[in-house]
Design a protein around this motif. Structure first.
Motif, mmCIF file in Angstrom:
data_model
loop_
_atom_site.group_PDB
_atom_site.id
_atom_site.type_symbol
_atom_site.label_atom_id
_atom_site.label_comp_id
_atom_site.label_asym_id
_atom_site.label_seq_id
_atom_site.Cartn_x
_atom_site.Cartn_y
_atom_site.Cartn_z
ATOM 1 N N LYS A 89 40.102 44.685 47.902
ATOM 2 C CA LYS A 89 40.468 44.217 46.550
ATOM 3 C C LYS A 89 39.869 42.840 46.273
ATOM 4 O O LYS A 89 39.407 42.580 45.165
ATOM 5 C CB LYS A 89 41.982 44.209 46.387
ATOM 6 C CG LYS A 89 42.553 45.592 46.291
ATOM 7 C CD LYS A 89 44.030 45.587 46.015
ATOM 8 C CE LYS A 89 44.491 47.037 45.970
ATOM 9 N NZ LYS A 89 45.749 47.208 45.320
ATOM 10 N N THR A 136 36.192 43.305 45.660
ATOM 11 C CA THR A 136 36.003 43.880 44.326
ATOM 12 C C THR A 136 36.163 42.808 43.247
ATOM 13 O O THR A 136 35.366 42.737 42.308
ATOM 14 C CB THR A 136 37.006 45.027 44.095
ATOM 15 O OG1 THR A 136 36.778 46.034 45.079
ATOM 16 C CG2 THR A 136 36.865 45.630 42.709
ATOM 17 N N ALA A 137 37.165 41.956 43.388
ATOM 18 C CA ALA A 137 37.398 40.897 42.403
ATOM 19 C C ALA A 137 36.244 39.901 42.382
ATOM 20 O O ALA A 137 35.760 39.519 41.310
ATOM 21 C CB ALA A 137 38.718 40.181 42.697
ATOM 22 N N THR A 181 33.137 40.390 43.289
ATOM 23 C CA THR A 181 31.974 41.059 42.695
ATOM 24 C C THR A 181 32.102 41.133 41.179
ATOM 25 O O THR A 181 31.144 40.871 40.441
ATOM 26 C CB THR A 181 31.807 42.473 43.287
ATOM 27 O OG1 THR A 181 31.632 42.354 44.698
ATOM 28 C CG2 THR A 181 30.620 43.193 42.684
ATOM 29 N N TYR A 182 33.291 41.466 40.706
ATOM 30 C CA TYR A 182 33.527 41.552 39.259
ATOM 31 C C TYR A 182 33.234 40.202 38.592
ATOM 32 O O TYR A 182 32.523 40.132 37.594
ATOM 33 C CB TYR A 182 34.962 41.987 38.973
ATOM 34 C CG TYR A 182 35.272 41.977 37.505
ATOM 35 C CD1 TYR A 182 34.956 43.066 36.698
ATOM 36 C CD2 TYR A 182 35.858 40.862 36.896
ATOM 37 C CE1 TYR A 182 35.215 43.056 35.337
ATOM 38 C CE2 TYR A 182 36.112 40.842 35.541
ATOM 39 C CZ TYR A 182 35.799 41.947 34.766
ATOM 40 O OH TYR A 182 36.048 41.913 33.428
ATOM 41 N N PHE A 183 33.799 39.132 39.145
ATOM 42 C CA PHE A 183 33.608 37.819 38.535
ATOM 43 C C PHE A 183 32.149 37.368 38.607
ATOM 44 O O PHE A 183 31.637 36.773 37.663
ATOM 45 C CB PHE A 183 34.532 36.780 39.177
ATOM 46 C CG PHE A 183 35.965 36.961 38.777
ATOM 47 C CD1 PHE A 183 36.357 36.890 37.454
ATOM 48 C CD2 PHE A 183 36.931 37.232 39.734
ATOM 49 C CE1 PHE A 183 37.673 37.071 37.073
ATOM 50 C CE2 PHE A 183 38.259 37.406 39.370
ATOM 51 C CZ PHE A 183 38.629 37.332 38.040
ATOM 52 N N THR A 240 29.489 39.357 38.647
ATOM 53 C CA THR A 240 28.739 40.207 37.724
ATOM 54 C C THR A 240 28.979 39.829 36.269
ATOM 55 O O THR A 240 28.074 39.900 35.443
ATOM 56 C CB THR A 240 29.120 41.683 37.947
ATOM 57 O OG1 THR A 240 28.868 42.014 39.307
ATOM 58 C CG2 THR A 240 28.342 42.604 37.041
ATOM 59 N N ASN A 241 30.194 39.432 35.951
ATOM 60 C CA ASN A 241 30.566 39.192 34.552
ATOM 61 C C ASN A 241 30.673 37.720 34.170
ATOM 62 O O ASN A 241 31.114 37.415 33.064
ATOM 63 C CB ASN A 241 31.884 39.907 34.254
ATOM 64 C CG ASN A 241 31.723 41.396 34.338
ATOM 65 O OD1 ASN A 241 31.107 42.004 33.491
ATOM 66 N ND2 ASN A 241 32.251 41.996 35.392
#
Length: 98
Positions: free
Chosen positions: A17, A20-21, A23-25, A27-28
């Protein structure tokens, strides 16, 4: 994000988790420049969009007794958006040209 990267959870599910978090931050990040957006008087929340949808779409499509096909609803939405954005003539010119 630095704080997230420093986390060292023992549980593999929590590790995933966190990955994933992060990577999300990463990427965005370009879409999350909220201070810059606010300095340019742009909206950063979803409330304005939700209110716009309710005004543009809901008031027209959800009147008493109305039933729409997806195609019909999409057509009305296109007309409504054209009218409310002041692009009515442009909409019809594009339709007649294509």
């Amino acid at each position: 994000m630095t704080a997230l990267k420093r986390l060292r959870p023992r549980d593999p599910a929590v590790q995933e988790k966190v990955r994933t978090a992060v990577t999300y931050f990463q990427t965005n990040a370009v879409r999350m420049r909220y201070a810059k957006f606010r300095s340019e008087s742009l909206f950063v929340g979803s409330g304005v969009v939700e209110a716009g949808c309710k005004t543009v779409i809901g008031h027209r499509l959800k009147q008493s007794g109305m039933h729409w096909t997806v195609r019909g609803a999409n057509s009305i939405i296109a007309l409504r958006c054209s009218q409310l954005s002041g692009r009515w003539e442009e909409f019809w010119e594009a339709r007649s040209a294509g």
